[in-house]
Design a protein around this motif. Structure first.
Motif, PDB file in Angstrom:
ATOM      1  N   ASP A  31       0.818  -1.213   0.000  1.00  0.00           N
ATOM      2  CA  ASP A  31       0.000   0.000   0.000  1.00  0.00           C
ATOM      3  C   ASP A  31       0.849   1.258   0.000  1.00  0.00           C
ATOM      4  O   ASP A  31       0.307   2.365  -0.054  1.00  0.00           O
ATOM      5  N   GLY A  32       2.155   1.104   0.088  1.00  0.00           N
ATOM      6  CA  GLY A  32       3.054   2.231  -0.076  1.00  0.00           C
ATOM      7  C   GLY A  32       3.270   3.028   1.193  1.00  0.00           C
ATOM      8  O   GLY A  32       2.946   2.614   2.305  1.00  0.00           O
ATOM      9  N   LEU A  33       3.853   4.201   1.001  1.00  0.00           N
ATOM     10  CA  LEU A  33       4.219   5.067   2.117  1.00  0.00           C
ATOM     11  C   LEU A  33       2.991   5.658   2.807  1.00  0.00           C
ATOM     12  O   LEU A  33       2.002   6.001   2.150  1.00  0.00           O
ATOM     13  N   ASN A  34       3.085   5.802   4.117  1.00  0.00           N
ATOM     14  CA  ASN A  34       2.155   6.632   4.881  1.00  0.00           C
ATOM     15  C   ASN A  34       2.994   7.465   5.833  1.00  0.00           C
ATOM     16  O   ASN A  34       3.461   6.977   6.867  1.00  0.00           O
ATOM     17  N   LEU A  35       3.214   8.722   5.454  1.00  0.00           N
ATOM     18  CA  LEU A  35       4.012   9.641   6.253  1.00  0.00           C
ATOM     19  C   LEU A  35       3.134  10.666   6.946  1.00  0.00           C
ATOM     20  O   LEU A  35       3.633  11.651   7.493  1.00  0.00           O
ATOM     21  N   ARG A  36       1.839  10.414   6.918  1.00  0.00           N
ATOM     22  CA  ARG A  36       0.865  11.335   7.502  1.00  0.00           C
ATOM     23  C   ARG A  36       0.445  10.906   8.900  1.00  0.00           C
ATOM     24  O   ARG A  36       0.424  11.711   9.832  1.00  0.00           O
ATOM     25  N   ASP A  37       0.104   9.639   9.070  1.00  0.00           N
ATOM     26  CA  ASP A  37      -0.481   9.162  10.316  1.00  0.00           C
ATOM     27  C   ASP A  37       0.599   8.769  11.331  1.00  0.00           C
ATOM     28  O   ASP A  37       1.734   8.460  10.970  1.00  0.00           O
ATOM     29  N   GLY A  38       0.220   8.760  12.596  1.00  0.00           N
ATOM     30  CA  GLY A  38       1.121   8.293  13.636  1.00  0.00           C
ATOM     31  C   GLY A  38       1.425   6.824  13.487  1.00  0.00           C
ATOM     32  O   GLY A  38       0.646   6.050  12.902  1.00  0.00           O
ATOM     33  N   PRO A  44      -0.808  -2.492   8.502  1.00  0.00           N
ATOM     34  CA  PRO A  44       0.370  -3.361   8.383  1.00  0.00           C
ATOM     35  C   PRO A  44       0.997  -3.347   6.993  1.00  0.00           C
ATOM     36  O   PRO A  44       2.185  -3.649   6.858  1.00  0.00           O
ATOM     37  N   THR A  45       0.210  -3.039   5.964  1.00  0.00           N
ATOM     38  CA  THR A  45       0.733  -3.054   4.595  1.00  0.00           C
ATOM     39  C   THR A  45       1.203  -1.679   4.139  1.00  0.00           C
ATOM     40  O   THR A  45       1.372  -1.446   2.939  1.00  0.00           O
ATOM     41  N   GLU A  46       1.435  -0.772   5.093  1.00  0.00           N
ATOM     42  CA  GLU A  46       2.013   0.529   4.782  1.00  0.00           C
ATOM     43  C   GLU A  46       3.455   0.584   5.267  1.00  0.00           C
ATOM     44  O   GLU A  46       3.933  -0.326   5.952  1.00  0.00           O
ATOM     45  N   ALA A  47       4.146   1.649   4.910  1.00  0.00           N
ATOM     46  CA  ALA A  47       5.556   1.781   5.272  1.00  0.00           C
ATOM     47  C   ALA A  47       5.866   3.235   5.595  1.00  0.00           C
ATOM     48  O   ALA A  47       5.198   4.155   5.097  1.00  0.00           O
ATOM     49  N   THR A  48       6.884   3.441   6.414  1.00  0.00           N
ATOM     50  CA  THR A  48       7.393   4.785   6.663  1.00  0.00           C
ATOM     51  C   THR A  48       8.662   5.056   5.865  1.00  0.00           C
ATOM     52  O   THR A  48       9.139   6.191   5.834  1.00  0.00           O
ATOM     53  N   ARG A  49       9.194   4.027   5.240  1.00  0.00           N
ATOM     54  CA  ARG A  49      10.272   4.192   4.259  1.00  0.00           C
ATOM     55  C   ARG A  49      10.070   3.133   3.190  1.00  0.00           C
ATOM     56  O   ARG A  49       9.876   1.955   3.498  1.00  0.00           O
ATOM     57  N   LEU A  50      10.134   3.546   1.946  1.00  0.00           N
ATOM     58  CA  LEU A  50      10.012   2.615   0.822  1.00  0.00           C
ATOM     59  C   LEU A  50      10.770   3.231  -0.341  1.00  0.00           C
ATOM     60  O   LEU A  50      10.217   3.907  -1.195  1.00  0.00           O
ATOM     61  N   ASP A  51      12.073   3.012  -0.330  1.00  0.00           N
ATOM     62  CA  ASP A  51      12.962   3.671  -1.280  1.00  0.00           C
ATOM     63  C   ASP A  51      13.461   2.669  -2.310  1.00  0.00           C
ATOM     64  O   ASP A  51      14.038   1.632  -1.944  1.00  0.00           O
ATOM     65  N   ASN A  52      13.233   2.980  -3.572  1.00  0.00           N
ATOM     66  CA  ASN A  52      13.593   2.124  -4.709  1.00  0.00           C
ATOM     67  C   ASN A  52      12.826   0.808  -4.729  1.00  0.00           C
ATOM     68  O   ASN A  52      13.203  -0.120  -5.439  1.00  0.00           O
ATOM     69  N   ARG A 305      -8.060  15.319   0.121  1.00  0.00           N
ATOM     70  CA  ARG A 305      -8.450  14.811  -1.190  1.00  0.00           C
ATOM     71  C   ARG A 305      -7.313  14.931  -2.205  1.00  0.00           C
ATOM     72  O   ARG A 305      -7.519  14.719  -3.387  1.00  0.00           O
ATOM     73  N   THR A 306      -6.139  15.308  -1.766  1.00  0.00           N
ATOM     74  CA  THR A 306      -5.009  15.358  -2.672  1.00  0.00           C
ATOM     75  C   THR A 306      -4.540  13.945  -2.987  1.00  0.00           C
ATOM     76  O   THR A 306      -4.694  13.019  -2.177  1.00  0.00           O
ATOM     77  N   LEU A 307      -3.951  13.759  -4.169  1.00  0.00           N
ATOM     78  CA  LEU A 307      -3.386  12.454  -4.519  1.00  0.00           C
ATOM     79  C   LEU A 307      -2.259  12.078  -3.571  1.00  0.00           C
ATOM     80  O   LEU A 307      -2.016  10.904  -3.307  1.00  0.00           O
ATOM     81  N   SER A 308      -1.567  13.085  -3.073  1.00  0.00           N
ATOM     82  CA  SER A 308      -0.393  12.845  -2.238  1.00  0.00           C
ATOM     83  C   SER A 308      -0.723  12.906  -0.754  1.00  0.00           C
ATOM     84  O   SER A 308       0.167  13.140   0.069  1.00  0.00           O
ATOM     85  N   GLU A 309      -1.978  12.668  -0.394  1.00  0.00           N
ATOM     86  CA  GLU A 309      -2.392  12.841   0.990  1.00  0.00           C
ATOM     87  C   GLU A 309      -1.537  12.038   1.968  1.00  0.00           C
ATOM     88  O   GLU A 309      -1.142  12.526   3.021  1.00  0.00           O
ATOM     89  N   LYS A 310      -1.210  10.783   1.635  1.00  0.00           N
ATOM     90  CA  LYS A 310      -0.463   9.955   2.581  1.00  0.00           C
ATOM     91  C   LYS A 310       0.992  10.386   2.741  1.00  0.00           C
ATOM     92  O   LYS A 310       1.663   9.975   3.693  1.00  0.00           O
ATOM     93  N   ILE A 311       1.498  11.202   1.807  1.00  0.00           N
ATOM     94  CA  ILE A 311       2.862  11.720   1.960  1.00  0.00           C
ATOM     95  C   ILE A 311       2.835  13.239   2.105  1.00  0.00           C
ATOM     96  O   ILE A 311       3.857  13.897   1.935  1.00  0.00           O
ATOM     97  N   ALA A 410      13.491  -0.364   3.144  1.00  0.00           N
ATOM     98  CA  ALA A 410      12.076  -0.330   3.495  1.00  0.00           C
ATOM     99  C   ALA A 410      11.932  -0.488   5.001  1.00  0.00           C
ATOM    100  O   ALA A 410      12.591  -1.345   5.606  1.00  0.00           O
ATOM    101  N   ARG A 411      11.096   0.345   5.595  1.00  0.00           N
ATOM    102  CA  ARG A 411      10.714   0.199   7.000  1.00  0.00           C
ATOM    103  C   ARG A 411       9.205   0.043   7.032  1.00  0.00           C
ATOM    104  O   ARG A 411       8.458   0.985   6.758  1.00  0.00           O
ATOM    105  N   GLN A 412       8.754  -1.183   7.325  1.00  0.00           N
ATOM    106  CA  GLN A 412       7.331  -1.466   7.297  1.00  0.00           C
ATOM    107  C   GLN A 412       6.649  -0.953   8.560  1.00  0.00           C
ATOM    108  O   GLN A 412       7.279  -0.690   9.578  1.00  0.00           O
ATOM    109  N   ALA A 413       5.327  -0.797   8.493  1.00  0.00           N
ATOM    110  CA  ALA A 413       4.550  -0.307   9.626  1.00  0.00           C
ATOM    111  C   ALA A 413       4.604  -1.290  10.796  1.00  0.00           C
ATOM    112  O   ALA A 413       4.650  -2.507  10.594  1.00  0.00           O
TER     113      ALA A 413
END
Length: 531
Positions: A31-38, A44-52, A305-311, A410-413
């Motif tokens: 599900d990719g990065l989530n840099l918005r929420d605590g 569980p399928t989100e990450a705080t780092r997902l590089d390359n 409602r932005t596309l980039s809401e999670k980041i 990658a640093r998973q949730a």
């Protein structure tokens, strides 16, 4: 009377239960990065780092690599312009660099014209030609064979000082604008340039500013749309530096233009930070990557409602800290399918935010390792290319960066694996990868939000793993000898790790020179109290 056995006490029952191990499986952070929420709120399928790593429907995979497309002939400086030209069977790929305009469609640099002071051009395909402006040099046009001056004259009055900084095509007319000016200048019907008429916007916007970009949005013509009557219509969208978005309906500013409205959004970053996806336009501004359709409905009121809401916090900081740097771009590559934001952090360095256009999951490219220091991005023959800061053009392809392995991180949730109040012990993990060649991995298990740096290239896998149906689910895999050849396509080996706490997550890095996908991670966990 004495019995031959002892009844279990609550304490002994708890200790007995704490010994039993279970093996839950956690999907990769697809599900990719989530840099918005605590951290405690992440899925569980989100990450705080997902590089390359690129998030897909069922896995994350190492991003595409790049190969050299043009290695010489463009000088030794930046290549900040890549423009595709098409007209009938005529097809070219123009690069702006070293004071020249080149055709690089063949993979070699062929100079078309020289003597320019600025290499960063804006362009528009129109009427069988490619119009180019850069705010410094005389406007140019390319007809598929040669480059020549593009003539612009004012039908009345005079142009602002200098040369036009922007060009756009809309409903069979071309539009031009100058830096630090509040007017658009539009052509006659079916004309690239020529005699231009001023369309003054200084009395339209609510907050003033200058014209930064012009784009076209398509409405479907349904009952509630501006066009109505079931006929789709293109609207002219004007992006002002103040954050005003001015929208007009019609084809002739001099006779039938009707204002749809003036809407408020964040400050646009660059003329190259708008892109069309389907019938919508996505704007990159100080609020993030924003679909125009949302601006027209709610303005700036609902940023979620932005596309980039999670980041959003991250991308807003990136714009605030680096917005003045040249090289910001937003590009949509349908074959990816990527929506890519180029973030210039210096005059020679950049990284990228990349969204999977099908899943809307975000990641980064080159932020922590294996950088892509792009001065610009461009599409040619459905391929994605980028210009470097040292006179080269590269194509995104393959699984290495010009032969070099791609390094991911990658640093998973965090995951509680059941009731959060129960303390647990992790004794081992088993990341499940699919690959076609050798790769190395370093991995750590983090507990209760405490970060650990994974070992660098701690484990090396050679060959191509095992077949899917042969992946073991047996703790005897602890005896596996690291680095031996399993002879298939799947890598799924237990790795001894020891972590105690209430929540756990994986932090891993990989280095690979072939296709590599991460599907899931198994955890060997014991529950208990006081462990």
């Amino acid at each position: 009377m004495t019995l031959g056995f002892m009844l279990p006490t609550p304490q002994s029952v708890q200790r007995s239960r704490s010994v039993a191990a279970r093996v839950p499986t956690v999907p990769s952070p697809n599900d990719g990065l989530n840099l918005r929420d605590g951290l405690a709120r992440l899925a569980p399928t989100e990450a705080t780092r997902l590089d390359n790593f690129f998030p897909c429907f069922d896995c994350v995979r190492v991003r595409l690599g790049y190969g050299e497309f043009v290695g010489t002939g463009l000088g030794s400086g930046s290549v900040p312009t890549l423009a595709e030209y098409r007209s009938g069977s005529s097809h070219a790929f123009l690069a702006g660099a070293n004071g020249n305009l080149y055709n690089i469609a063949s993979g070699s640099a062929v100079s078309l014209a020289s003597g320019y002071a600025e290499n960063r051009w804006q362009w528009q395909n129109f009427d069988g030609k490619l119009g180019l402006v850069n705010g410094t040099d005389t406007p140019q046009q390319y007809n598929g064979t040669a480059v020549s001056n593009l003539t612009l004259t004012a039908s009345s009055g005079s142009f602002p000082a200098g040369q036009p900084i922007g060009i756009a095509g809309h409903r069979s007319r071309t539009y031009f604008w100058w830096d630090n000016d509040q007017s658009l200048w539009y052509s006659a019907l079916n004309a690239l340039g020529g005699s231009l008429t001023e369309f003054n916007l200084s009395r339209v916007g609510q907050f003033g500013g200058k014209v930064v970009a012009v784009s076209t949005a398509t409405v479907g013509g349904e009952a509630g749309d501006f066009a109505g009557g079931g006929i789709a219509e293109d609207l002219l969208v004007i992006h002002m530096s103040s954050g005003d978005v001015i929208v007009y309906q019609g084809s002739d500013p001099g006779s039938d233009f009707v204002m749809v409205g003036v809407y408020r959004t964040g400050t646009p970053v660059d003329p190259r930070t708008t892109t069309k996806i389907g019938d919508d336009v996505v704007l990159l501004n100080s609020d993030g990557a924003v679909p125009l359709s949302q601006v027209l409905r709610v303005g700036r009121f609902s940023r979620n409602r932005t596309l980039s809401e999670k980041i959003r916090p991250d991308i807003i900081d990136a714009v605030a800290n680096n917005g003045a740097n040249s090289g910001w771009e937003l590009i949509y590559w349908p074959s990816g399918p990527w929506v890519l934001v180029n973030v210039p952090i210096s005059s020679t360095q950049s990284y990228q935010y990349v969204m999977n256009a099908e899943t809307t999951g975000w990641c980064t490219y080159g932020r922590f390792s294996s950088p892509i220091n792009a001065a610009t991005w461009g599409l040619f023959d459905d391929g994605l290319y980028w210009g470097s800061h040292d006179g080269k053009v590269y194509r995104m392809q393959g699984f290495t960066d010009v032969g070099a392995s791609i390094v991911t991180s990658a640093r998973q949730a965090p995951n509680a694996f059941g009731p959060q109040a129960i303390q647990k012990l992790v004794k081992g993990i088993r990341p499940l990868f699919e690959g076609e060649g050798d790769y190395s991995m370093g991995v750590s298990v983090e507990s209760d939000f405490k970060q650990r740096t994974p070992p660098s290239s701690e484990i090396t896998y050679t060959g191509s793993g095992v077949a899917w149906e042969d992946v073991e689910d047996d703790w005897d895999m602890w005896d596996y000898e690291w680095g031996s050849d399993l002879g298939g396509s799947v890598f799924g080996d237990w790795i001894a790790r020891d972590a105690r706490g209430n929540r756990f997550n994986v932090h891993l890095t990989t280095s690979s020179a072939s296709e590599l996908k991460w599907f899931s991670t198994d955890f060997r966990i014991q529950n208990g109290v006081g462990i």
